[in-house]
Design a protein around this motif. Structure first.
Motif, PDB file in Angstrom:
ATOM      1  N   PRO A 137      24.829  20.798  46.380  1.00  0.00           N
ATOM      2  CA  PRO A 137      25.537  21.504  47.346  1.00  0.00           C
ATOM      3  C   PRO A 137      26.995  21.197  47.403  1.00  0.00           C
ATOM      4  N   ASP A 138      27.465  19.975  47.240  1.00  0.00           N
ATOM      5  CA  ASP A 138      28.805  19.487  47.325  1.00  0.00           C
ATOM      6  C   ASP A 138      29.616  20.419  46.204  1.00  0.00           C
ATOM      7  N   ASP A 139      29.180  20.625  45.088  1.00  0.00           N
ATOM      8  CA  ASP A 139      29.806  21.283  43.856  1.00  0.00           C
ATOM      9  C   ASP A 139      30.012  22.844  44.530  1.00  0.00           C
TER      10      ASP A 139
ATOM     11  N   LEU B 189      31.099  28.982  57.841  1.00  0.00           N
ATOM     12  CA  LEU B 189      30.734  28.769  58.988  1.00  0.00           C
ATOM     13  C   LEU B 189      30.381  27.208  59.574  1.00  0.00           C
ATOM     14  N   GLU B 190      29.725  26.864  58.635  1.00  0.00           N
ATOM     15  CA  GLU B 190      29.537  25.379  58.799  1.00  0.00           C
ATOM     16  C   GLU B 190      29.786  24.542  57.443  1.00  0.00           C
ATOM     17  N   GLY B 191      30.503  23.605  57.561  1.00  0.00           N
ATOM     18  CA  GLY B 191      30.934  22.752  56.360  1.00  0.00           C
ATOM     19  C   GLY B 191      29.693  21.920  55.862  1.00  0.00           C
ATOM     20  N   LEU B 192      29.499  21.141  54.836  1.00  0.00           N
ATOM     21  CA  LEU B 192      28.709  20.244  54.463  1.00  0.00           C
ATOM     22  C   LEU B 192      28.182  19.512  55.575  1.00  0.00           C
TER      23      LEU B 192
ATOM     24  N   TYR C  45      16.211  16.118  58.677  1.00  0.00           N
ATOM     25  CA  TYR C  45      15.012  16.480  58.003  1.00  0.00           C
ATOM     26  C   TYR C  45      15.305  16.261  56.363  1.00  0.00           C
ATOM     27  N   GLY C  46      16.472  15.696  56.045  1.00  0.00           N
ATOM     28  CA  GLY C  46      16.803  15.216  54.735  1.00  0.00           C
ATOM     29  C   GLY C  46      17.532  16.501  53.829  1.00  0.00           C
ATOM     30  N   SER C  47      17.958  17.518  54.384  1.00  0.00           N
ATOM     31  CA  SER C  47      18.513  18.429  53.688  1.00  0.00           C
ATOM     32  C   SER C  47      20.068  18.326  53.759  1.00  0.00           C
ATOM     33  N   ARG C  48      21.013  18.539  52.913  1.00  0.00           N
ATOM     34  CA  ARG C  48      22.459  18.593  52.776  1.00  0.00           C
ATOM     35  C   ARG C  48      22.647  20.177  52.442  1.00  0.00           C
ATOM     36  N   GLU C  49      23.513  20.380  53.566  1.00  0.00           N
ATOM     37  CA  GLU C  49      23.668  22.092  53.469  1.00  0.00           C
ATOM     38  C   GLU C  49      24.991  22.546  54.037  1.00  0.00           C
ATOM     39  N   PHE C  50      25.262  23.967  53.638  1.00  0.00           N
ATOM     40  CA  PHE C  50      26.352  24.373  54.415  1.00  0.00           C
ATOM     41  C   PHE C  50      26.042  25.994  54.660  1.00  0.00           C
ATOM     42  N   ARG C  51      26.765  26.450  55.394  1.00  0.00           N
ATOM     43  CA  ARG C  51      26.660  28.107  55.681  1.00  0.00           C
ATOM     44  C   ARG C  51      28.034  28.786  55.557  1.00  0.00           C
ATOM     45  N   CYS C  52      28.116  29.997  55.000  1.00  0.00           N
ATOM     46  CA  CYS C  52      29.267  30.693  54.811  1.00  0.00           C
ATOM     47  C   CYS C  52      28.711  32.334  55.149  1.00  0.00           C
ATOM     48  N   ARG C  53      29.578  33.232  55.402  1.00  0.00           N
ATOM     49  CA  ARG C  53      29.645  34.764  55.515  1.00  0.00           C
ATOM     50  C   ARG C  53      30.119  35.319  54.552  1.00  0.00           C
ATOM     51  N   ASP C  54      29.259  36.177  53.815  1.00  0.00           N
ATOM     52  CA  ASP C  54      30.113  36.956  52.497  1.00  0.00           C
ATOM     53  C   ASP C  54      31.080  37.751  52.958  1.00  0.00           C
ATOM     54  N   PHE C  55      31.581  38.663  51.779  1.00  0.00           N
ATOM     55  CA  PHE C  55      32.673  39.529  52.268  1.00  0.00           C
ATOM     56  C   PHE C  55      32.185  40.652  53.171  1.00  0.00           C
TER      57      PHE C  55
ATOM     58  N   CYS D  56      23.109  30.575  53.327  1.00  0.00           N
ATOM     59  CA  CYS D  56      22.798  29.108  53.673  1.00  0.00           C
ATOM     60  C   CYS D  56      22.430  28.492  52.397  1.00  0.00           C
ATOM     61  N   PHE D  57      23.061  27.451  52.095  1.00  0.00           N
ATOM     62  CA  PHE D  57      22.933  26.902  50.868  1.00  0.00           C
ATOM     63  C   PHE D  57      22.495  25.244  51.074  1.00  0.00           C
ATOM     64  N   GLY D  58      21.299  24.585  50.688  1.00  0.00           N
ATOM     65  CA  GLY D  58      21.082  23.238  50.945  1.00  0.00           C
ATOM     66  C   GLY D  58      20.143  22.899  49.934  1.00  0.00           C
TER      67      GLY D  58
END
Length: 144
Positions: free
Chosen positions: A95-97, A110-113, A118-128, A134-136
């Motif tokens: 998720p960092d890359d 919407l939310e940075g890394l 529960y062990g996930s590393r993730e972030f959220r964005c809104r598309d165009f 959500c990626f994690g």
């Protein structure tokens, strides 16, 4: 075999997220060049993307042009003010890359890394066009 057992044992993908976009070509570019999907199949009506299939690992996502047809009326017009929250979670290895590429692409973060309890590393964005992605690293598995 009961339906619940069949659903848990099926080796073939059964869930296919679908999106309609005002500018599907822009989303095809973003999803392939930034997120890492592979374009599997694209059907056009003239210059318009009628239907596209994109693969990420063993999963397929489908998208196409927003249209004023029966399905379009049911799912609504794309955009931040559309009916209902449209969101998709994608399990990713790094998720960092991906965050760096997504941030550089110009979509709204919407939310940075974030490291979850529960062990996930993730972030959220809104598309165009207003959908939330959500990626994690959290990747639930059938039977496990």
């Amino acid at each position: 075999m009961p339906h619940e057992q069949e659903a848990l044992m099926a080796p073939r993908q059964k869930l296919y997220p679908t999106f309609r976009y005002r500018d599907p070509d822009r989303m095809l570019t973003w999803l392939t060049e930034v997120v890492g999907f592979a374009e599997v199949n694209t059907h056009r009506e003239g210059e318009t993307v009628a239907h596209a299939e994109l693969a990420l690992g063993g999963s397929i996502l489908m998208l196409g042009q927003a249209r004023a047809d029966a399905y379009g009326a049911e799912v609504g017009t794309p955009g931040p003010d559309a009916n209902g929250g449209k969101s998709l979670y994608l399990a990713v290895e790094n998720p960092d890359d991906l965050f760096k590429r997504v941030q550089a692409s110009g979509v709204e973060i919407l939310e940075g890394l974030t490291d979850r309890d529960y062990g996930s590393r993730e972030f959220r964005c809104r598309d165009f066009e207003g959908n939330v992605w959500c990626f994690g690293t959290y990747a639930p598995q059938v039977g496990g």
